[in-house]
Each structure stands twice: as structure tokens, then as C-alpha cells.
Scaffold this motif. Structure first.
Motif, PDB file in Angstrom:
ATOM      1  N   PHE A  37      60.096  -2.238 -23.470  1.00 13.90           N
ATOM      2  CA  PHE A  37      60.296  -3.621 -23.071  1.00 13.90           C
ATOM      3  C   PHE A  37      59.396  -4.545 -23.883  1.00 13.90           C
ATOM      4  N   ILE A  38      59.789  -5.814 -23.925  1.00 21.21           N
ATOM      5  CA  ILE A  38      59.018  -6.839 -24.616  1.00 21.21           C
ATOM      6  C   ILE A  38      58.792  -7.992 -23.649  1.00 21.21           C
ATOM      7  N   GLY A  39      57.536  -8.359 -23.461  1.00 20.66           N
ATOM      8  CA  GLY A  39      57.182  -9.479 -22.606  1.00 20.66           C
ATOM      9  C   GLY A  39      56.042 -10.261 -23.215  1.00 20.66           C
ATOM     10  N   VAL A  40      55.578 -11.268 -22.481  1.00 15.57           N
ATOM     11  CA  VAL A  40      54.405 -12.040 -22.887  1.00 15.57           C
ATOM     12  C   VAL A  40      53.317 -11.818 -21.839  1.00 15.57           C
ATOM     13  N   ASP A  41      52.125 -11.493 -22.309  1.00 16.21           N
ATOM     14  CA  ASP A  41      50.993 -11.223 -21.427  1.00 16.21           C
ATOM     15  C   ASP A  41      50.490 -12.545 -20.838  1.00 16.21           C
ATOM     16  N   GLU A  42      50.472 -12.629 -19.495  1.00 16.56           N
ATOM     17  CA  GLU A  42      50.036 -13.866 -18.841  1.00 16.56           C
ATOM     18  C   GLU A  42      48.688 -13.723 -18.135  1.00 16.56           C
ATOM     19  N   ARG A  43      48.023 -12.592 -18.302  1.00 13.51           N
ATOM     20  CA  ARG A  43      46.724 -12.405 -17.652  1.00 13.51           C
ATOM     21  C   ARG A  43      45.662 -13.210 -18.402  1.00 13.51           C
ATOM     22  N   THR A  44      44.868 -13.979 -17.654  1.00  7.19           N
ATOM     23  CA  THR A  44      43.857 -14.857 -18.265  1.00  7.19           C
ATOM     24  C   THR A  44      42.579 -14.116 -18.607  1.00  7.19           C
ATOM     25  N   ASN A  45      42.106 -13.292 -17.682  1.00  7.92           N
ATOM     26  CA  ASN A  45      40.843 -12.579 -17.881  1.00  7.92           C
ATOM     27  C   ASN A  45      41.015 -11.083 -17.644  1.00  7.92           C
ATOM     28  N   ILE A  46      40.160 -10.294 -18.287  1.00  9.71           N
ATOM     29  CA  ILE A  46      40.120  -8.857 -18.046  1.00  9.71           C
ATOM     30  C   ILE A  46      39.634  -8.633 -16.612  1.00  9.71           C
ATOM     31  N   THR A  47      40.308  -7.768 -15.876  1.00  6.58           N
ATOM     32  CA  THR A  47      40.012  -7.619 -14.448  1.00  6.58           C
ATOM     33  C   THR A  47      39.217  -6.370 -14.096  1.00  6.58           C
ATOM     34  N   SER A  84      62.344   9.046 -26.325  1.00 11.71           N
ATOM     35  CA  SER A  84      63.392   9.139 -27.340  1.00 11.71           C
ATOM     36  C   SER A  84      64.414   8.008 -27.252  1.00 11.71           C
ATOM     37  N   ASN A  85      64.435   7.275 -26.131  1.00 13.66           N
ATOM     38  CA  ASN A  85      65.318   6.120 -26.001  1.00 13.66           C
ATOM     39  C   ASN A  85      64.614   4.919 -26.616  1.00 13.66           C
ATOM     40  N   LEU A  86      65.059   4.483 -27.792  1.00 12.60           N
ATOM     41  CA  LEU A  86      64.373   3.435 -28.530  1.00 12.60           C
ATOM     42  C   LEU A  86      64.963   2.048 -28.312  1.00 12.60           C
ATOM     43  N   GLN A  87      65.832   1.918 -27.312  1.00 12.62           N
ATOM     44  CA  GLN A  87      66.359   0.590 -26.999  1.00 12.62           C
ATOM     45  C   GLN A  87      65.226  -0.311 -26.520  1.00 12.62           C
ATOM     46  N   MET A  88      65.187  -1.527 -27.070  1.00 14.81           N
ATOM     47  CA  MET A  88      64.176  -2.512 -26.703  1.00 14.81           C
ATOM     48  C   MET A  88      64.855  -3.644 -25.931  1.00 14.81           C
ATOM     49  N   GLN A  89      64.308  -3.974 -24.754  1.00 14.47           N
ATOM     50  CA  GLN A  89      64.853  -5.057 -23.949  1.00 14.47           C
ATOM     51  C   GLN A  89      63.751  -5.980 -23.473  1.00 14.47           C
ATOM     52  N   SER A  90      64.143  -7.201 -23.124  1.00 16.57           N
ATOM     53  CA  SER A  90      63.216  -8.148 -22.518  1.00 16.57           C
ATOM     54  C   SER A  90      62.823  -7.666 -21.127  1.00 16.57           C
ATOM     55  N   THR A  91      61.584  -7.944 -20.725  1.00 20.88           N
ATOM     56  CA  THR A  91      61.181  -7.663 -19.350  1.00 20.88           C
ATOM     57  C   THR A  91      62.071  -8.426 -18.361  1.00 20.88           C
ATOM     58  N   GLN A  92      62.689  -9.523 -18.804  1.00 19.59           N
ATOM     59  CA  GLN A  92      63.540 -10.308 -17.924  1.00 19.59           C
ATOM     60  C   GLN A  92      64.817  -9.562 -17.523  1.00 19.59           C
ATOM     61  N   SER A  93      65.138  -8.470 -18.230  1.00 20.67           N
ATOM     62  CA  SER A  93      66.297  -7.664 -17.838  1.00 20.67           C
ATOM     63  C   SER A  93      66.071  -6.983 -16.497  1.00 20.67           C
ATOM     64  N   LEU A  94      64.813  -6.945 -16.024  1.00 24.25           N
ATOM     65  CA  LEU A  94      64.476  -6.347 -14.733  1.00 24.25           C
ATOM     66  C   LEU A  94      64.384  -7.387 -13.621  1.00 24.25           C
ATOM     67  N   ASN A  95      64.501  -8.636 -13.974  1.00 25.92           N
ATOM     68  CA  ASN A  95      64.355  -9.714 -12.998  1.00 25.92           C
ATOM     69  C   ASN A  95      65.583  -9.789 -12.081  1.00 25.92           C
ATOM     70  N   GLY A  96      65.344  -9.942 -10.781  1.00 20.49           N
ATOM     71  CA  GLY A  96      66.446 -10.150  -9.848  1.00 20.49           C
ATOM     72  C   GLY A  96      66.889  -8.925  -9.085  1.00 20.49           C
TER      73      GLY A  96
END
Length: 296
Positions: free
Chosen positions: A39-49, A141-153
Motif C-alpha cells: 500500500f501507499i499512504g502519507v504519514d500523518e504522525r507528528t512526533n515519534i511516540t 509475492s503479490n506486487l500489486q500496489m494500491q492506495s491506503t484509501q482502497s481500504l476506506n469504508g
């Protein structure tokens, strides 16, 4: 008379089939939930936790991030991603260095102990090539790349929903106005990349291939060599870029492949015994939901 290349390809196909059957037998109980692992997303975490650098700014914040999914149908609430090759810190906490990658930056993930992905005889436009292929039951072995938004909903309580919201919604943000490109950093001589129609792409370092809009992208690359390629490990290194300039570039990640010599039957038997041991060990790790904070 058959050519040496044809004989080689047939031999590879024969013994690859035996190996695959062994994998299927060993991994048939593997817990899985999704048709996509990457999957491909954007990291929204501000600080290391957590960990040594807890409280410091997250060096990956706002960056495109390459993610590997670890779903768990038995206990969906433990489903999570591992960031692959994200920006990270090293050195003393009071004066850390920012790295363009992290320690978990390879597919297959190094900690899994799994060998590089097999390149197997191709067909159609890839006749005469050894190509990457999805092997049922073989993780990574499954190299399909999808947006993290494909899991939304998805419904509450589903594997998809838990995965989407994992790590306190770190990667669940929308990728509006993001146009994702896959940038080649480096590649082993002899390894090539093709699009879904079989066209060769990403021929030289710094070449960029457009994967698509951030919220809806779906792309499966094929990696290949010539059918008579020398045995050994072949690797490609990549980064993700936003061609619209909004999201920051990702860190560097690598995908590893193996061209194997034609094995003798006794070698195949020993290999399968080894695979059984690896798979049993990996299944145990998976069921306790390996979740080191350094990999998240």
C-alpha cells in the motif's frame, strides 16, 4: 532439437512447480485477508511516540510511504502495516541523524528470514523471460500496489477497517491532489521492470513511472530477466514522489528477486525441508503479531 534456452526453461518450470507445491502445502494455513499486500499512504504522525526517539518530530511526517500489510483474520484488531524504507533517525537522541531509509527497507522483509522472491518462467509477452509472479500462499509475492484509501469504508470490525485505522490512523489520510510516481534509484544489471502490458519501464536511475492518483492508484509491476540469466539475487531500489509537488518524497526501499539454478531432485527435497522450517517459524511470528515500533 530443443535449444539450450528451452531445455533450461522447461527444467526451471518443472522444479519451480515442485517448489511451489511445497510452499502451498506448508503455507496453506497462513492467516491472510487481502488481495493486496503493498500500500501507499502519507504519514500523518507528528512526533515519534515510543523508543529512544520518543517525543522528537517524526522525520517521515508528510511523506509518501511504502507500506506492507500484516492482516490477521483470527484477531483483526492486531492487523497493522510496516513502513518499508521510511525516513528514520539514528545515533544519540540528543543529536540524531536523519536517514533516507529505515532498517526495515526490503521486500521480502529481512526479519522474516524469507528468501528473495523467485523469478519463474514467463508466458505471452514474457515468453523466454524469468518473471515475478504471485504465488498463492507465498507472502510478499503479490506486487500489486494500491492506495491506503482502497481500504476506506469497510465495516467496523473487519480486517480492512482495522488495518486502515491502525497505528492511530497514521496512514489513513486522503491523498487528495497527489499524483504518485515510482522513481527508480538503482537496479541490478540484467533485471528489468515492465508495466501491466509488458512494456519495459524505468530503464535508468531517476526514471519515474506514473502510478496514478493518490486515492485510487492500483498498479502491478512485473520484474524480469532473460531466461538464461545467471543465478543470483537481483534487486531494484525505489522511492515514491508526488508529481504534483504536495506530498514529500518517500524514503528508499528495495525489492529482491532470485534467479535459481536448476536443482537436482535431492536439492529440491532439502530445499522443501528448509522451507517447511522457515514457514513454521514465520507462522509463529505472524500469529503473535510481530509489531516492533521501529518498523511502524
Amino acid at each position: 532439437m530443443e535449444s539450450k534456452e528451452l531445455i533450461f526453461a522447461k527444467s526451471i518450470a518443472k522444479w519451480s512447480g515442485i517448489i511451489v507445491i511445497g510452499f502451498l502445502f506448508v503455507l496453506s494455513n497462513r492467516v491472510s485477508a487481502l488481495n493486496t499486500e503493498l500500500f501507499i499512504g502519507v504519514d500523518e504522525r507528528t512526533n515519534i511516540t515510543s523508543g529512544v526517539y520518543a517525543g522528537l518530530p517524526n522525520p517521515n511526517e508528510g511523506r509518501l510511504t511504502f507500506l506492507f500489510a500484516h492482516p490477521n483474520e483470527t484477531d483483526p484488531s492486531t492487523s497493522h502495516y510496516h513502513s518499508i524504507g521510511a525516513y528514520s533517525y539514528s545515533g544519540p537522541a540528543d543529536n540524531p541523524l536523519i536517514n533516507l531509509t529505515n532498517t526495515n527497507n526490503r521486500i521480502p522483509e529481512t526479519f522474516s528470514g524469507q528468501p528473495a522472491l523467485p523469478l519463474l518462467p514467463g508466458s505471452g509477452v514474457h515468453t523466454g523471460h524469468l518473471v515475478s509472479q504471485q504465488v498463492p500462499g507465498l507472502e510478499y509475492s503479490n506486487l500489486q500496489m494500491q492506495s491506503t484509501q482502497s481500504l476506506n469504508g469497510f465495516g467496523a470490525g473487519t480486517v480492512e477497517d482495522f488495518l486502515f485505522h491502525s497505528s492511530d490512523d497514521r496512514w489513513s489520510g486522503a491523498l487528495d491532489n497527489v499524483l504518485v510516481g515510482l522513481k527508480l534509484i538503482g537496479i541490478t544489471n540484467g533485471l528489468q521492470v515492465a508495466d501491466e502490458l509488458g512494456n519495459t519501464i524505468l530503464s535508468s536511475p531517476n526514471d519515474i513511472y506514473t502510478l496514478g492518483a493518490g486515492n485510487s492508484l492500483s498498479f502491478t509491476p512485473t520484474f524480469f530477466t532473460l531466461g538464461n540469466a545467471l543465478s543470483g539475487v537481483y534487486s531494484a531500489s525505489f522511492g515514491l514522489v508526488d508529481l504534483n509537488g504536495g506530498a514529500l518524497d518517500s524514503g528508499i526501499f528495495h525489492i529482491d528477486f532470485q534467479v535459481s539454478p536448476v536443482p537436482e531432485p535431492t536439492t529440491v527435497l532439502m530445499l522443501l525441508i528448509g522451507l517447511i522450517g522457515i514457514a513454521a517459524s514465520r507462522r509463529g511470528k505472524f500469529l503473535v503479531s510481530f509489531n516492533r515500533s521501529a518498523l511502524n
